[in-house]
Design a protein around this motif. Sequence first.
Motif, PDB file in Angstrom:
ATOM      1  N   ILE A   1     -37.187  -1.441 -12.935  1.00  0.00           N
ATOM      2  CA  ILE A   1     -35.853  -2.019 -12.770  1.00  0.00           C
ATOM      3  C   ILE A   1     -34.929  -1.027 -12.063  1.00  0.00           C
ATOM      4  CG2 ILE A   1     -33.805  -2.848 -13.981  1.00  0.00           C
ATOM      5  CD1 ILE A   1     -36.036  -4.844 -14.079  1.00  0.00           C
ATOM      6  N   THR A   2     -34.229  -1.508 -11.055  1.00  0.00           N
ATOM      7  CA  THR A   2     -33.278  -0.697 -10.290  1.00  0.00           C
ATOM      8  C   THR A   2     -31.856  -1.068 -10.697  1.00  0.00           C
ATOM      9  OG1 THR A   2     -34.780  -0.555  -8.407  1.00  0.00           O
ATOM     10  CG2 THR A   2     -32.453  -0.155  -7.977  1.00  0.00           C
ATOM     11  N   ARG A   3     -31.085  -0.100 -11.137  1.00  0.00           N
ATOM     12  CA  ARG A   3     -29.728  -0.371 -11.615  1.00  0.00           C
ATOM     13  C   ARG A   3     -28.645   0.013 -10.615  1.00  0.00           C
ATOM     14  NH1 ARG A   3     -30.505  -4.135 -15.313  1.00  0.00           N
ATOM     15  NH2 ARG A   3     -31.806  -3.458 -17.051  1.00  0.00           N
ATOM     16  N   LYS A   4     -28.965   0.885  -9.661  1.00  0.00           N
ATOM     17  CA  LYS A   4     -27.967   1.306  -8.672  1.00  0.00           C
ATOM     18  C   LYS A   4     -28.411   0.845  -7.290  1.00  0.00           C
ATOM     19  CE  LYS A   4     -27.941   5.759  -9.504  1.00  0.00           C
ATOM     20  NZ  LYS A   4     -27.543   7.176  -9.448  1.00  0.00           N
ATOM     21  N   PRO A   5     -27.460   0.603  -6.385  1.00  0.00           N
ATOM     22  CA  PRO A   5     -27.809   0.135  -5.040  1.00  0.00           C
ATOM     23  C   PRO A   5     -28.710   1.117  -4.303  1.00  0.00           C
ATOM     24  CG  PRO A   5     -25.468  -0.191  -5.460  1.00  0.00           C
ATOM     25  CD  PRO A   5     -25.993   0.646  -6.586  1.00  0.00           C
ATOM     26  N   ASN A   6     -29.702   0.576  -3.617  1.00  0.00           N
ATOM     27  CA  ASN A   6     -30.591   1.381  -2.779  1.00  0.00           C
ATOM     28  C   ASN A   6     -30.218   1.301  -1.307  1.00  0.00           C
ATOM     29  OD1 ASN A   6     -32.367   2.492  -4.686  1.00  0.00           O
ATOM     30  ND2 ASN A   6     -33.527   0.579  -4.814  1.00  0.00           N
ATOM     31  N   TYR A   7     -29.211   0.483  -0.988  1.00  0.00           N
ATOM     32  CA  TYR A   7     -28.869   0.234   0.410  1.00  0.00           C
ATOM     33  C   TYR A   7     -27.372   0.372   0.645  1.00  0.00           C
ATOM     34  CZ  TYR A   7     -33.564  -1.678   0.518  1.00  0.00           C
ATOM     35  OH  TYR A   7     -34.919  -1.826   0.415  1.00  0.00           O
ATOM     36  N   LEU A   8     -27.042   0.755   1.867  1.00  0.00           N
ATOM     37  CA  LEU A   8     -25.677   0.757   2.373  1.00  0.00           C
ATOM     38  C   LEU A   8     -25.660  -0.069   3.654  1.00  0.00           C
ATOM     39  CD1 LEU A   8     -24.825   4.576   2.096  1.00  0.00           C
ATOM     40  CD2 LEU A   8     -24.054   2.785   0.546  1.00  0.00           C
ATOM     41  N   PHE A   9     -24.507  -0.601   3.997  1.00  0.00           N
ATOM     42  CA  PHE A   9     -24.377  -1.279   5.278  1.00  0.00           C
ATOM     43  C   PHE A   9     -23.897  -0.272   6.314  1.00  0.00           C
ATOM     44  CE2 PHE A   9     -23.619  -4.869   2.279  1.00  0.00           C
ATOM     45  CZ  PHE A   9     -24.760  -5.583   2.618  1.00  0.00           C
ATOM     46  N   ALA A  10     -24.633  -0.150   7.397  1.00  0.00           N
ATOM     47  CA  ALA A  10     -24.281   0.772   8.472  1.00  0.00           C
ATOM     48  C   ALA A  10     -23.729  -0.007   9.658  1.00  0.00           C
ATOM     49  CB  ALA A  10     -25.494   1.590   8.902  1.00  0.00           C
ATOM     50  N   THR A  11     -22.704   0.537  10.291  1.00  0.00           N
ATOM     51  CA  THR A  11     -22.123  -0.105  11.465  1.00  0.00           C
ATOM     52  C   THR A  11     -22.699   0.503  12.737  1.00  0.00           C
ATOM     53  OG1 THR A  11     -20.286   1.436  11.846  1.00  0.00           O
ATOM     54  CG2 THR A  11     -19.957  -0.273  10.169  1.00  0.00           C
ATOM     55  N   LYS A  12     -22.620  -0.240  13.807  1.00  0.00           N
ATOM     56  CA  LYS A  12     -23.000   0.319  15.098  1.00  0.00           C
ATOM     57  C   LYS A  12     -21.965   1.368  15.499  1.00  0.00           C
ATOM     58  CE  LYS A  12     -20.506  -2.954  18.066  1.00  0.00           C
ATOM     59  NZ  LYS A  12     -20.629  -3.982  19.129  1.00  0.00           N
ATOM     60  N   PRO A  13     -22.278   2.280  16.389  1.00  0.00           N
ATOM     61  CA  PRO A  13     -21.303   3.267  16.855  1.00  0.00           C
ATOM     62  C   PRO A  13     -20.072   2.581  17.443  1.00  0.00           C
ATOM     63  CG  PRO A  13     -23.512   3.892  17.518  1.00  0.00           C
ATOM     64  CD  PRO A  13     -23.619   2.521  16.945  1.00  0.00           C
ATOM     65  N   GLY A  14     -18.906   3.123  17.122  1.00  0.00           N
ATOM     66  CA  GLY A  14     -17.670   2.604  17.683  1.00  0.00           C
ATOM     67  C   GLY A  14     -17.142   1.350  17.026  1.00  0.00           C
TER      68      GLY A  14
ATOM     69  N   ALA B   1     -29.590  10.760   8.160  1.00  0.00           N
ATOM     70  CA  ALA B   1     -30.015  11.030   9.536  1.00  0.00           C
ATOM     71  C   ALA B   1     -29.240  10.172  10.534  1.00  0.00           C
ATOM     72  CB  ALA B   1     -31.518  10.780   9.677  1.00  0.00           C
ATOM     73  N   TYR B   2     -28.955   8.915  10.173  1.00  0.00           N
ATOM     74  CA  TYR B   2     -28.218   8.029  11.086  1.00  0.00           C
ATOM     75  C   TYR B   2     -26.798   8.551  11.304  1.00  0.00           C
ATOM     76  CZ  TYR B   2     -25.951   3.924  13.066  1.00  0.00           C
ATOM     77  OH  TYR B   2     -25.231   3.080  13.881  1.00  0.00           O
ATOM     78  N   LEU B   3     -26.128   8.931  10.233  1.00  0.00           N
ATOM     79  CA  LEU B   3     -24.764   9.429  10.375  1.00  0.00           C
ATOM     80  C   LEU B   3     -24.721  10.781  11.075  1.00  0.00           C
ATOM     81  CD1 LEU B   3     -23.095   8.440   6.972  1.00  0.00           C
ATOM     82  CD2 LEU B   3     -22.951   7.287   9.189  1.00  0.00           C
ATOM     83  N   ALA B   4     -25.743  11.597  10.855  1.00  0.00           N
ATOM     84  CA  ALA B   4     -25.782  12.881  11.547  1.00  0.00           C
ATOM     85  C   ALA B   4     -25.839  12.692  13.053  1.00  0.00           C
ATOM     86  CB  ALA B   4     -26.988  13.696  11.072  1.00  0.00           C
ATOM     87  N   GLN B   5     -26.509  11.619  13.489  1.00  0.00           N
ATOM     88  CA  GLN B   5     -26.655  11.369  14.922  1.00  0.00           C
ATOM     89  C   GLN B   5     -25.503  10.556  15.511  1.00  0.00           C
ATOM     90  OE1 GLN B   5     -30.403   9.588  15.966  1.00  0.00           O
ATOM     91  NE2 GLN B   5     -30.065   9.803  18.154  1.00  0.00           N
ATOM     92  N   TYR B   6     -24.979   9.608  14.729  1.00  0.00           N
ATOM     93  CA  TYR B   6     -24.005   8.669  15.293  1.00  0.00           C
ATOM     94  C   TYR B   6     -22.640   8.668  14.605  1.00  0.00           C
ATOM     95  CZ  TYR B   6     -27.890   6.810  17.957  1.00  0.00           C
ATOM     96  OH  TYR B   6     -28.938   6.685  18.830  1.00  0.00           O
ATOM     97  N   GLY B   7     -22.483   9.442  13.540  1.00  0.00           N
ATOM     98  CA  GLY B   7     -21.192   9.498  12.865  1.00  0.00           C
ATOM     99  C   GLY B   7     -20.078   9.972  13.779  1.00  0.00           C
ATOM    100  N   SER B   8     -20.366  10.917  14.635  1.00  0.00           N
ATOM    101  CA  SER B   8     -19.351  11.431  15.562  1.00  0.00           C
ATOM    102  C   SER B   8     -19.001  10.426  16.647  1.00  0.00           C
ATOM    103  CB  SER B   8     -19.847  12.727  16.211  1.00  0.00           C
ATOM    104  OG  SER B   8     -21.022  12.490  16.985  1.00  0.00           O
ATOM    105  N   LYS B   9     -19.838   9.379  16.761  1.00  0.00           N
ATOM    106  CA  LYS B   9     -19.602   8.336  17.765  1.00  0.00           C
ATOM    107  C   LYS B   9     -19.005   7.073  17.145  1.00  0.00           C
ATOM    108  CE  LYS B   9     -23.464  10.051  20.538  1.00  0.00           C
ATOM    109  NZ  LYS B   9     -24.779   9.745  21.152  1.00  0.00           N
ATOM    110  N   GLY B  10     -18.534   7.200  15.923  1.00  0.00           N
ATOM    111  CA  GLY B  10     -17.836   6.084  15.299  1.00  0.00           C
ATOM    112  C   GLY B  10     -18.657   5.222  14.374  1.00  0.00           C
ATOM    113  N   ALA B  11     -19.900   5.576  14.139  1.00  0.00           N
ATOM    114  CA  ALA B  11     -20.695   4.834  13.165  1.00  0.00           C
ATOM    115  C   ALA B  11     -20.262   5.230  11.756  1.00  0.00           C
ATOM    116  CB  ALA B  11     -22.173   5.120  13.355  1.00  0.00           C
ATOM    117  N   ARG B  12     -20.310   4.292  10.839  1.00  0.00           N
ATOM    118  CA  ARG B  12     -19.942   4.579   9.462  1.00  0.00           C
ATOM    119  C   ARG B  12     -20.776   3.712   8.523  1.00  0.00           C
ATOM    120  NH1 ARG B  12     -15.717   1.811  11.629  1.00  0.00           N
ATOM    121  NH2 ARG B  12     -14.581   3.732  11.982  1.00  0.00           N
TER     122      ARG B  12
END
Length: 355
Positions: A131-144, A215-226
């Motif tokens: 049983i999983t009690r905490k979220p395993n996923y986040l919603f990621a946006t495209k850059p910008g 890893a996604y935010l490390a690559q695209y966070g500076s380009k507006g991804a969140r």
Amino acid sequence: MSSSPVPGVDRRLFLTSLLGAAAGVTGLTGCAGSSAAADSEGASTAPLATRVPAGTSLKIASYQNAQQLQIRLAKLGDPPFKVGNWLNIGAGPDVINAFRAESLDVANNAGIPPIQAYYQGFDAKIVAINITRKPNYLFATKPGSNIRSVADFKGRRLAFSQGQAQGVVLLRALKKAGLKYDEVELVPLTSNQFLTALQSGQVDIAPLGNTQVPAYLAQYGSKGARTITTDVVDLLNLLWAPVSVLNDSAKAAAIAAYIPFWAKSQVWTYENPDTWNEEFYVKTQNLTLAQAESITALANKPLFPPSWDEAIKWEQETADLLAEGGFVKKFDVGELFDHRFEGIAAKSVPAEYRR
């Protein structure tokens, strides 16, 4: 006009994208669960053998080769059967294809793949539940992107995998936000396509696993991804196997013997995050220690229920949600559970990990 009940999503494209995606010792109880559920036609209800016959072999899914590493690091020893192959496979559609090809005997997935397999006419059963009690996923946006909440998903292109956990997390989040399917554009993809779709701007939003986010935010966070957090939980982390495998008494006994290895290795990983960070995330996934620590900080405490009642209820709600969208036909999910195995995982772990 699309034939799909969801505007903008073609049913044939859904099925094409999903189906074409590239997934002797004593001590076993004679019948792990006291009751045997009403199984689908052809599924065995015979009591599990108390010994694994010599020479029995299983082909086991081990996404990113994590499972055998966990067993080795936890010093659980060798199972009472031969592992014919550890397959680096995890996505639900890939697992279903591997089951069909008879190249895989047992896999670790979320609750959606067994529902999808049933919808496709493939007989398989759930044999263990975490049983999983905490979220395993986040919603990621495209850059910008200027999207900052689930409410902002209205009118946007959302990566959607009907046959995977990410898909139901998205559907549950939309429902919670009061958004109807025709208020968004669901883009049919499998999870291994999500990152590319985000990077290219093919979609505005994709649900990413906690392990993917650093890893996604490390690559695209500076380009507006969140990322946008959600409290939607994908409740089930499970083991399942084809009915054809479970009807083989030797393989069924081997799966019953494998379940404690699986459960104990999850407990060990939870209790030893520092070792796991270094041995898995840093050494095999090429993450920094800081990234690894950010992942394990979100880790769920493993909980193995002696009774599957809660799991069945959640699985039924999930199947009904998919049926409401026209993705599957309504059915009784009780057919998906092989109750001969109920309780094996719970009995193999300390009391604090039983729920």
